[in-house]
Design a protein around this motif. Structure first.
Motif, mmCIF file in Angstrom:
data_model
loop_
_atom_site.group_PDB
_atom_site.id
_atom_site.type_symbol
_atom_site.label_atom_id
_atom_site.label_comp_id
_atom_site.label_asym_id
_atom_site.label_seq_id
_atom_site.Cartn_x
_atom_site.Cartn_y
_atom_site.Cartn_z
ATOM 1 N N ASN A 96 -15.470 -4.852 24.983
ATOM 2 C CA ASN A 96 -14.997 -5.055 23.599
ATOM 3 C C ASN A 96 -14.488 -3.612 23.045
ATOM 4 O O ASN A 96 -13.907 -3.777 22.087
ATOM 5 N N ALA A 146 -14.779 -2.329 19.453
ATOM 6 C CA ALA A 146 -15.277 -3.612 18.545
ATOM 7 C C ALA A 146 -16.942 -3.803 18.979
ATOM 8 O O ALA A 146 -17.037 -5.113 19.168
ATOM 9 N N ASP A 161 -18.687 -5.960 16.365
ATOM 10 C CA ASP A 161 -18.144 -7.482 16.476
ATOM 11 C C ASP A 161 -18.704 -8.214 17.581
ATOM 12 O O ASP A 161 -18.959 -9.452 17.422
ATOM 13 N N ALA A 162 -19.090 -7.663 18.674
ATOM 14 C CA ALA A 162 -19.502 -8.415 19.791
ATOM 15 C C ALA A 162 -20.921 -8.866 19.474
ATOM 16 O O ALA A 162 -21.481 -9.735 19.876
ATOM 17 N N LYS A 199 -22.042 -9.213 16.495
ATOM 18 C CA LYS A 199 -21.780 -10.154 15.210
ATOM 19 C C LYS A 199 -21.655 -11.749 15.688
ATOM 20 O O LYS A 199 -22.250 -12.513 15.026
ATOM 21 N N ASP A 200 -20.784 -11.665 16.601
ATOM 22 C CA ASP A 200 -20.211 -12.889 16.925
ATOM 23 C C ASP A 200 -21.034 -13.466 17.832
ATOM 24 O O ASP A 200 -20.925 -14.786 18.034
ATOM 25 N N SER A 201 -21.798 -12.855 18.769
ATOM 26 C CA SER A 201 -22.902 -13.291 19.590
ATOM 27 C C SER A 201 -24.117 -13.053 19.400
ATOM 28 O O SER A 201 -24.739 -12.134 19.607
ATOM 29 N N ASN A 243 -26.334 -11.948 22.520
ATOM 30 C CA ASN A 243 -25.972 -10.385 22.756
ATOM 31 C C ASN A 243 -26.853 -9.616 21.776
ATOM 32 O O ASN A 243 -27.541 -8.471 21.948
#
Length: 117
Positions: free
Chosen positions: A84, A87, A90-91, A93-95, A98
């Protein structure tokens, strides 16, 4: 084996299986190599506080588990950064997986480091 140590070993197996399910698919050879070397360096610097005994860790002890947690943590963080770039947040936050894996690794390090066993 003490019950506390057995519980920590079972927790380690669960976290390692979770790392294999979530973390392994994003691993590259570079992230695994950085995780191996970086994990030993992190373990040496923070857990052992610079002592030479990092190579004398007995298997299945809390020090051994913390070393493996450190390696998995550095490797996973490196793989996320490779995947990523800048980011990283963001990785996470989005998963949810993770983020959960990252928190599980930090929790495992904390439990084995502060509780012992």
């Amino acid at each position: 084996m003490k019950p506390k140590s057995l519980a920590q070993l079972i927790l380690f197996i669960i976290i390692a299986a979770f790392w294999y399910k979530v973390g392994w698919p994003v691993m590259t050879k570079e992230s695994l190599a950085i995780g191996a070397v970086g994990g030993v360096l992190v373990h040496w610097a923070f857990t052992n506080k610079g002592k030479k005994a990092v190579a004398l860790i007995e298997p299945l002890t809390s020090g051994w588990r913390v070393l493996l947690y450190d390696m998995m943590f550095v490797a996973f963080l490196t793989a996320l950064i490779q995947q990523n770039g800048t980011a990283l947040l963001d990785a996470l936050k989005d998963s949810v997986q993770n983020l959960a894996l990252l928190l599980a690794l930090l929790g495992g390090i904390g439990i084995d480091y502060f509780v012992g066993g």
